[in-house]
Motif scaffolding. Structure first.
Motif: not given
Length: 197
Positions: A67-70, A94-95, A110-115, A129-130
């Motif tokens: 779950t993408v974390r804001p 947004a993340v 690679s799965v990453e949380e980026v800006c 996802a956003r």
């Protein structure tokens, strides 16, 4: 028993990344590894197509489970944006959760949380996802913020004036002063000759 109102934390958390990698060996076999140590990987094999299919499914499973974390920091920014050294930017927006995979090489997912600022600069990145924007709640008055009471409208008096600021009980108990007739301002009388003051 007291109940404390808990508000979501505003602290930033490190952006997460999962990397699934195929590593070849000298005997033409390969292994699949994941950056998450708890993940179970298939045994070493010479069936490269099956290993690639497994690696792609495994990366997709990490993306579905995340779950993408804001409040996450940009993972790319935490790596000093080494993935796009020629295009410098300041992390902002947004993340997003992205999948980076170069199909021509086909060895790393690679799965990453980026800006939002870094995502378009990363080669072979697909946005998955956003982060959901937190819902704004209607402000509820707290003990410190008592609701402001607007005084009741004062009874109007013709001519644009209003009654003095008194409570309704005081107004009811008071009797209105007797009205005096209006007098025209008196003109000073002219004194005749010989009249003394």
């Amino acid at each position: 028993m007291t109940t404390a109102y808990s508000q979501p934390s505003t602290e930033r958390v490190p952006g997460r990344a999962w990397t699934v990698r195929i590593t070849g060996h000298s005997d033409r076999s390969a292994t699949v590894s994941c950056s998450t140590p708890a993940c179970r990987m298939p045994p070493r094999s010479k069936d490269l197509a099956a290993l690639r299919a497994f690696a792609a499914r495994h990366a997709a499973a990490h993306a579905r489970a995340a779950t993408v974390r804001p409040r996450a920091w940009c993972h790319c920014g935490s790596q000093r944006c080494a993935a796009h050294p020629d295009a410098r930017t300041h992390c902002a927006g947004a993340v997003l959760l992205i999948l980076r995979h170069d199909a021509t090489v086909g060895r790393v997912w690679s799965v990453e949380e980026v800006c939002e600022a870094c995502a378009p600069l990363l080669a072979h990145a697909t946005v998955l996802a956003r982060a959901a924007q937190p819902r704004r709640r209607a402000a509820q008055p707290t003990a410190a913020q008592a609701p402001v009471q607007v005084p009741a409208a004062r009874p109007g008096i013709p001519g644009g004036f209003s009654a003095p600021a008194t409570g309704p009980a005081e107004v009811e108990g008071r009797t209105a002063p007797a009205r005096r007739g209006r007098r025209a301002p008196q003109r000073p009388r002219r004194r005749g000759p010989g009249q003394s003051r």
